[in-house]
Design a protein around this motif. Structure first.
Motif, PDB file in Angstrom:
ATOM      1  N   GLY A   1       0.815  -1.097   0.259  1.00  0.00           N
ATOM      2  CA  GLY A   1       0.005  -0.449   0.138  1.00  0.00           C
ATOM      3  C   GLY A   1       0.810   1.373   0.119  1.00  0.00           C
ATOM      4  O   GLY A   1       2.237   1.270   0.315  1.00  0.00           O
TER       5      GLY A   1
ATOM      6  N   SER B   1       4.058   3.178   2.773  1.00  0.00           N
ATOM      7  CA  SER B   1       4.330   1.850   4.081  1.00  0.00           C
ATOM      8  C   SER B   1       5.616   1.920   3.642  1.00  0.00           C
ATOM      9  O   SER B   1       6.765   2.253   2.820  1.00  0.00           O
TER      10      SER B   1
ATOM     11  N   GLU C   1       0.759 -10.917  -0.724  1.00  0.00           N
ATOM     12  CA  GLU C   1       0.474 -10.228   0.172  1.00  0.00           C
ATOM     13  C   GLU C   1       0.061  -9.798   0.019  1.00  0.00           C
ATOM     14  O   GLU C   1       1.014  -8.754  -0.862  1.00  0.00           O
ATOM     15  N   LYS C   2      -0.843  -9.013   0.794  1.00  0.00           N
ATOM     16  CA  LYS C   2      -0.961  -7.128   1.258  1.00  0.00           C
ATOM     17  C   LYS C   2      -0.576  -7.039   2.320  1.00  0.00           C
ATOM     18  O   LYS C   2      -1.205  -7.210   3.496  1.00  0.00           O
ATOM     19  N   VAL C   3       0.127  -5.519   1.828  1.00  0.00           N
ATOM     20  CA  VAL C   3       0.533  -5.215   3.764  1.00  0.00           C
ATOM     21  C   VAL C   3       0.655  -3.352   3.081  1.00  0.00           C
ATOM     22  O   VAL C   3       0.983  -3.471   2.538  1.00  0.00           O
ATOM     23  N   TYR C   4       0.980  -3.146   4.391  1.00  0.00           N
ATOM     24  CA  TYR C   4       0.763  -1.576   4.400  1.00  0.00           C
ATOM     25  C   TYR C   4       1.034  -1.403   5.590  1.00  0.00           C
ATOM     26  O   TYR C   4       1.158  -1.994   6.634  1.00  0.00           O
ATOM     27  N   GLY C   5       1.561   0.311   5.712  1.00  0.00           N
ATOM     28  CA  GLY C   5       2.219   1.439   7.030  1.00  0.00           C
ATOM     29  C   GLY C   5       3.114   1.150   7.364  1.00  0.00           C
ATOM     30  O   GLY C   5       4.441   0.249   6.243  1.00  0.00           O
TER      31      GLY C   5
ATOM     32  N   ALA D   1       5.428  -2.270   7.801  1.00  0.00           N
ATOM     33  CA  ALA D   1       4.367  -2.528   6.784  1.00  0.00           C
ATOM     34  C   ALA D   1       3.966  -4.271   6.872  1.00  0.00           C
ATOM     35  O   ALA D   1       4.274  -4.614   7.790  1.00  0.00           O
ATOM     36  N   LYS D   2       2.342  -4.027   7.386  1.00  0.00           N
ATOM     37  CA  LYS D   2       2.085  -5.778   8.005  1.00  0.00           C
ATOM     38  C   LYS D   2       1.146  -5.781   7.385  1.00  0.00           C
ATOM     39  O   LYS D   2       0.230  -4.423   6.868  1.00  0.00           O
ATOM     40  N   SER D   3      -0.019  -6.753   6.970  1.00  0.00           N
ATOM     41  CA  SER D   3      -1.224  -7.287   6.578  1.00  0.00           C
ATOM     42  C   SER D   3      -2.170  -7.213   7.822  1.00  0.00           C
ATOM     43  O   SER D   3      -2.034  -6.866   8.791  1.00  0.00           O
ATOM     44  N   PRO D   4      -3.189  -6.769   7.036  1.00  0.00           N
ATOM     45  CA  PRO D   4      -4.420  -6.576   7.479  1.00  0.00           C
ATOM     46  C   PRO D   4      -4.875  -7.004   8.698  1.00  0.00           C
ATOM     47  O   PRO D   4      -4.855  -8.226   8.334  1.00  0.00           O
TER      48      PRO D   4
END
Length: 206
Positions: free
Chosen positions: A183, A186, A196-200, A203-206
């Motif tokens: 995302g 990130s 995998e989808k990560v962000y933040g 960054a980590k998975s929701p």
């Protein structure tokens, strides 16, 4: 020089501008929405995918570029063109910096103010977007999309069809596997598994 471009959306507009900077005089656009689009950046949109293949078959001196953002679809189209031995030039904006020891795969594009540093290896059909930085010895798989303002530190590895969102940072030596979505904004500080989808931050998975 002649160039056939598949895609006529926002990404294609940027590709057309780069192609013109590089001296392509004849640019033909193809998109499944060709009837409603009509024209993009002064270039006529004259048909869909099958029309593009026919155009290339009758114009063997014409190169091609796939200017669509969807990584999976872009890869399929590029593989078809490679099987047909169509020329797939690398398009590098004159205001980008690509080190002479970097390798760029067929059909990739490097946009204005982007940097590809020493020893980096870029796969087939990658997008290195505006103001992004690919540091030393980075390896990108096929059809990776590096969005504007992304910074990849040295020795990062990115798998096929991965998207790294605008303004993201990846620290040195990280391995990001295939078909990952990172995302916007990130900060990636650990390896990321396939699909995998990560962000933040971090960054980590929701």
């Amino acid at each position: 020089m002649k160039l056939a471009v598949y895609g006529a959306g926002g990404h294609a507009k940027v590709v057309v501008e780069i192609a013109r900077q590089l001296g392509y005089q004849t640019i033909s656009l193809f998109d499944e929405r060709w009837q409603e689009l009509g024209e993009t950046e002064g270039c006529q949109v004259i048909g869909g995918w099958q029309d593009m293949l026919s155009h290339l078959a009758s114009n063997p001196d014409c190169s091609a570029h796939v200017a669509i953002g969807n990584n999976s679809t872009r890869l399929k189209r590029l593989q078809t063109l490679k099987d047909l031995d169509v020329k797939l030039p690398v398009l590098i904006h004159p205001k980008a910096y690509v080190c002479c020891s970097a390798h760029l795969g067929d059909g990739s594009v490097v946009m204005a103010n982007a940097t590809v540093s020493v020893g980096s290896s870029i796969g087939l059909g990658c997008i290195i977007n505006h103001n992004s930085s690919v540091d030393h010895d980075v390896k990108l798989g096929d059809c990776v999309h590096i969005c504007p303002g992304v910074n990849l530190a040295g020795e990062v590895q990115v798998g096929h069809e991965t998207m790294i969102g605008i303004g993201s940072c990846v620290i040195q030596g990280i391995i990001i596997n295939d078909r990952v979505f990172i995302g916007a904004g990130s900060v990636v500080v650990k390896d990321v598994k396939c699909a995998e989808k990560v962000y933040g931050n971090p960054a980590k998975s929701p």
